[in-house]
Design a protein around this motif. Structure first.
Motif, PDB file in Angstrom:
ATOM      1  N   MET A 227       0.812  -1.227   0.000  1.00  0.00           N
ATOM      2  CA  MET A 227       0.000   0.000   0.000  1.00  0.00           C
ATOM      3  C   MET A 227       0.844   1.275   0.000  1.00  0.00           C
ATOM      4  SD  MET A 227      -3.330  -0.383  -0.045  1.00  0.00           S
ATOM      5  CE  MET A 227      -3.954   1.109   0.696  1.00  0.00           C
ATOM      6  N   ALA A 228       2.115   1.201   0.361  1.00  0.00           N
ATOM      7  CA  ALA A 228       2.949   2.408   0.444  1.00  0.00           C
ATOM      8  C   ALA A 228       2.989   3.189  -0.872  1.00  0.00           C
ATOM      9  CB  ALA A 228       4.351   2.062   0.922  1.00  0.00           C
ATOM     10  N   PRO A 229       3.166   2.542  -2.042  1.00  0.00           N
ATOM     11  CA  PRO A 229       3.113   3.325  -3.281  1.00  0.00           C
ATOM     12  C   PRO A 229       1.759   3.973  -3.532  1.00  0.00           C
ATOM     13  CG  PRO A 229       4.169   1.225  -3.681  1.00  0.00           C
ATOM     14  CD  PRO A 229       3.610   1.178  -2.294  1.00  0.00           C
ATOM     15  N   LEU A 230       0.678   3.317  -3.098  1.00  0.00           N
ATOM     16  CA  LEU A 230      -0.643   3.930  -3.271  1.00  0.00           C
ATOM     17  C   LEU A 230      -0.798   5.179  -2.409  1.00  0.00           C
ATOM     18  CD1 LEU A 230      -3.081   0.901  -3.513  1.00  0.00           C
ATOM     19  CD2 LEU A 230      -2.501   2.544  -5.271  1.00  0.00           C
TER      20      LEU A 230
ATOM     21  N   ALA B 147      -1.128  10.959  -2.272  1.00  0.00           N
ATOM     22  CA  ALA B 147      -0.633  12.269  -1.841  1.00  0.00           C
ATOM     23  C   ALA B 147      -0.286  13.140  -3.050  1.00  0.00           C
ATOM     24  CB  ALA B 147       0.587  12.099  -0.937  1.00  0.00           C
ATOM     25  N   MET B 148       0.228  12.520  -4.114  1.00  0.00           N
ATOM     26  CA  MET B 148       0.542  13.285  -5.325  1.00  0.00           C
ATOM     27  C   MET B 148      -0.719  13.784  -6.019  1.00  0.00           C
ATOM     28  SD  MET B 148       3.755  11.078  -6.821  1.00  0.00           S
ATOM     29  CE  MET B 148       3.342  11.471  -8.480  1.00  0.00           C
ATOM     30  N   ILE B 149      -1.790  13.013  -5.946  1.00  0.00           N
ATOM     31  CA  ILE B 149      -3.055  13.438  -6.553  1.00  0.00           C
ATOM     32  C   ILE B 149      -3.589  14.686  -5.856  1.00  0.00           C
ATOM     33  CG2 ILE B 149      -5.482  12.761  -6.819  1.00  0.00           C
ATOM     34  CD1 ILE B 149      -4.499   9.919  -7.364  1.00  0.00           C
ATOM     35  N   LEU B 150      -3.291  14.837  -4.567  1.00  0.00           N
ATOM     36  CA  LEU B 150      -3.794  15.988  -3.813  1.00  0.00           C
ATOM     37  C   LEU B 150      -2.975  17.256  -4.020  1.00  0.00           C
ATOM     38  CD1 LEU B 150      -4.734  14.258  -0.443  1.00  0.00           C
ATOM     39  CD2 LEU B 150      -6.268  15.011  -2.271  1.00  0.00           C
ATOM     40  N   ILE B 151      -1.905  17.208  -4.809  1.00  0.00           N
ATOM     41  CA  ILE B 151      -1.058  18.390  -5.019  1.00  0.00           C
ATOM     42  C   ILE B 151      -1.845  19.561  -5.604  1.00  0.00           C
ATOM     43  CG2 ILE B 151       0.869  19.296  -6.393  1.00  0.00           C
ATOM     44  CD1 ILE B 151       2.355  16.704  -5.843  1.00  0.00           C
ATOM     45  N   PRO B 152      -2.629  19.387  -6.688  1.00  0.00           N
ATOM     46  CA  PRO B 152      -3.362  20.541  -7.220  1.00  0.00           C
ATOM     47  C   PRO B 152      -4.419  21.090  -6.256  1.00  0.00           C
ATOM     48  CG  PRO B 152      -3.314  18.775  -8.840  1.00  0.00           C
ATOM     49  CD  PRO B 152      -2.778  18.221  -7.561  1.00  0.00           C
ATOM     50  N   ALA B 153      -4.893  20.263  -5.340  1.00  0.00           N
ATOM     51  CA  ALA B 153      -5.937  20.702  -4.414  1.00  0.00           C
ATOM     52  C   ALA B 153      -5.381  21.464  -3.213  1.00  0.00           C
ATOM     53  CB  ALA B 153      -6.748  19.504  -3.941  1.00  0.00           C
ATOM     54  N   GLY B 154      -4.066  21.575  -3.105  1.00  0.00           N
ATOM     55  CA  GLY B 154      -3.498  22.352  -2.010  1.00  0.00           C
ATOM     56  C   GLY B 154      -2.392  21.677  -1.236  1.00  0.00           C
TER      57      GLY B 154
ATOM     58  N   LEU C 135       7.856  16.455   2.215  1.00  0.00           N
ATOM     59  CA  LEU C 135       7.668  15.035   2.503  1.00  0.00           C
ATOM     60  C   LEU C 135       8.667  14.181   1.725  1.00  0.00           C
ATOM     61  CD1 LEU C 135       3.775  14.782   2.505  1.00  0.00           C
ATOM     62  CD2 LEU C 135       5.304  14.584   4.468  1.00  0.00           C
ATOM     63  N   VAL C 136       8.921  14.547   0.478  1.00  0.00           N
ATOM     64  CA  VAL C 136       9.894  13.796  -0.320  1.00  0.00           C
ATOM     65  C   VAL C 136      11.296  13.966   0.259  1.00  0.00           C
ATOM     66  CG1 VAL C 136      10.940  13.592  -2.616  1.00  0.00           C
ATOM     67  CG2 VAL C 136       8.474  13.878  -2.397  1.00  0.00           C
ATOM     68  N   ILE C 137      11.637  15.175   0.691  1.00  0.00           N
ATOM     69  CA  ILE C 137      12.938  15.405   1.326  1.00  0.00           C
ATOM     70  C   ILE C 137      13.056  14.582   2.605  1.00  0.00           C
ATOM     71  CG2 ILE C 137      14.344  17.148   2.506  1.00  0.00           C
ATOM     72  CD1 ILE C 137      13.278  19.169   0.415  1.00  0.00           C
ATOM     73  N   GLY C 138      12.003  14.520   3.395  1.00  0.00           N
ATOM     74  CA  GLY C 138      12.013  13.703   4.602  1.00  0.00           C
ATOM     75  C   GLY C 138      12.181  12.229   4.296  1.00  0.00           C
ATOM     76  N   TRP C 139      11.569  11.778   3.210  1.00  0.00           N
ATOM     77  CA  TRP C 139      11.697  10.379   2.798  1.00  0.00           C
ATOM     78  C   TRP C 139      13.139  10.064   2.418  1.00  0.00           C
ATOM     79  CZ3 TRP C 139       9.655   8.077  -2.342  1.00  0.00           C
ATOM     80  CH2 TRP C 139       9.565   6.689  -2.249  1.00  0.00           C
TER      81      TRP C 139
ATOM     82  N   THR D  19       9.032   3.462   5.440  1.00  0.00           N
ATOM     83  CA  THR D  19       8.332   4.137   4.349  1.00  0.00           C
ATOM     84  C   THR D  19       6.829   3.959   4.488  1.00  0.00           C
ATOM     85  OG1 THR D  19      10.195   3.930   2.834  1.00  0.00           O
ATOM     86  CG2 THR D  19       8.031   4.151   1.841  1.00  0.00           C
ATOM     87  N   ASP D  20       6.399   2.773   4.870  1.00  0.00           N
ATOM     88  CA  ASP D  20       4.963   2.532   5.091  1.00  0.00           C
ATOM     89  C   ASP D  20       4.398   3.531   6.094  1.00  0.00           C
ATOM     90  OD1 ASP D  20       5.195   0.326   3.446  1.00  0.00           O
ATOM     91  OD2 ASP D  20       5.327  -1.096   5.102  1.00  0.00           O
ATOM     92  N   LEU D  21       5.035   3.598   7.228  1.00  0.00           N
ATOM     93  CA  LEU D  21       4.559   4.511   8.278  1.00  0.00           C
ATOM     94  C   LEU D  21       4.645   5.967   7.840  1.00  0.00           C
ATOM     95  CD1 LEU D  21       6.260   2.822  11.353  1.00  0.00           C
ATOM     96  CD2 LEU D  21       3.847   2.711  10.691  1.00  0.00           C
ATOM     97  N   TYR D  22       5.743   6.312   7.170  1.00  0.00           N
ATOM     98  CA  TYR D  22       5.973   7.697   6.772  1.00  0.00           C
ATOM     99  C   TYR D  22       4.916   8.168   5.767  1.00  0.00           C
ATOM    100  CZ  TYR D  22       8.402  11.867   5.243  1.00  0.00           C
ATOM    101  OH  TYR D  22       8.734  13.170   4.950  1.00  0.00           O
ATOM    102  N   TRP D  23       4.604   7.338   4.767  1.00  0.00           N
ATOM    103  CA  TRP D  23       3.647   7.795   3.771  1.00  0.00           C
ATOM    104  C   TRP D  23       2.204   7.716   4.242  1.00  0.00           C
ATOM    105  CZ3 TRP D  23       4.553  11.290   0.578  1.00  0.00           C
ATOM    106  CH2 TRP D  23       5.817  11.431   0.029  1.00  0.00           C
ATOM    107  N   VAL D  24       1.908   6.892   5.213  1.00  0.00           N
ATOM    108  CA  VAL D  24       0.573   6.948   5.824  1.00  0.00           C
ATOM    109  C   VAL D  24       0.417   8.293   6.530  1.00  0.00           C
ATOM    110  CG1 VAL D  24      -0.884   5.999   7.652  1.00  0.00           C
ATOM    111  CG2 VAL D  24       0.238   4.468   6.050  1.00  0.00           C
ATOM    112  N   ALA D  25       1.429   8.668   7.305  1.00  0.00           N
ATOM    113  CA  ALA D  25       1.392   9.963   7.990  1.00  0.00           C
ATOM    114  C   ALA D  25       1.455  11.111   6.981  1.00  0.00           C
ATOM    115  CB  ALA D  25       2.540  10.068   8.986  1.00  0.00           C
TER     116      ALA D  25
END
Length: 117
Positions: free
Chosen positions: A42-45, A50-57, A65-69, A100-106
């Motif tokens: 599920m981590a890639p999903l 999160a990438m889909i929400l970029i245009p929405a704000g 988040l990518v830098i933290g990853w 990564t799982d935990l990080y991208w859920v958060a």
């Protein structure tokens, strides 16, 4: 098409992804590796959602988040190299991917809350 890029659509994508992954895991129960759980797939999903929400704000926080990853990857590498005196791919990748799982859920939760607020 506008539904799938909305916050509700991303939740629907995650729910559908969860059901599909669980179905595939159930279908291939004998051939599914025991070390891989549903959250690992599920981590890639969560990253895509999160990438889909970029245009929405969520575009304000996503680069951070990518830098933290990346910092998690560097930290796991250094920690295992210093602690174990060696860097083995299997132990590194398992540790890195579980974090990564935990990080991208958060990270998705932060993006989602930023978009709906």
């Amino acid at each position: 098409m506008a539904f799938w890029v909305s916050p509700a659509g991303t939740l629907a994508i995650l729910a559908i992804g969860w059901v599909v992954i669980r179905g595939i895991k159930w279908l291939f129960r004998r051939h599914w590796p025991a070390q891989i759980n549903t959250w690992d797939v599920m981590a890639p999903l969560f990253l895509i959602a999160a990438m889909i929400l970029i245009p929405a704000g969520a575009g304000q926080i996503f680069p951070w988040l990518v830098i933290g990853w990346m910092l998690i990857g560097i930290g796991v590498t250094l920690l295992q190299a210093i602690h174990n005196k060696e860097l083995l791919y299997t132990t590194f990748f398992r540790t890195f991917w579980r974090l990564t799982d935990l990080y991208w859920v958060a990270g998705f939760a932060v993006c989602f809350l930023l978009v709906i607020s």
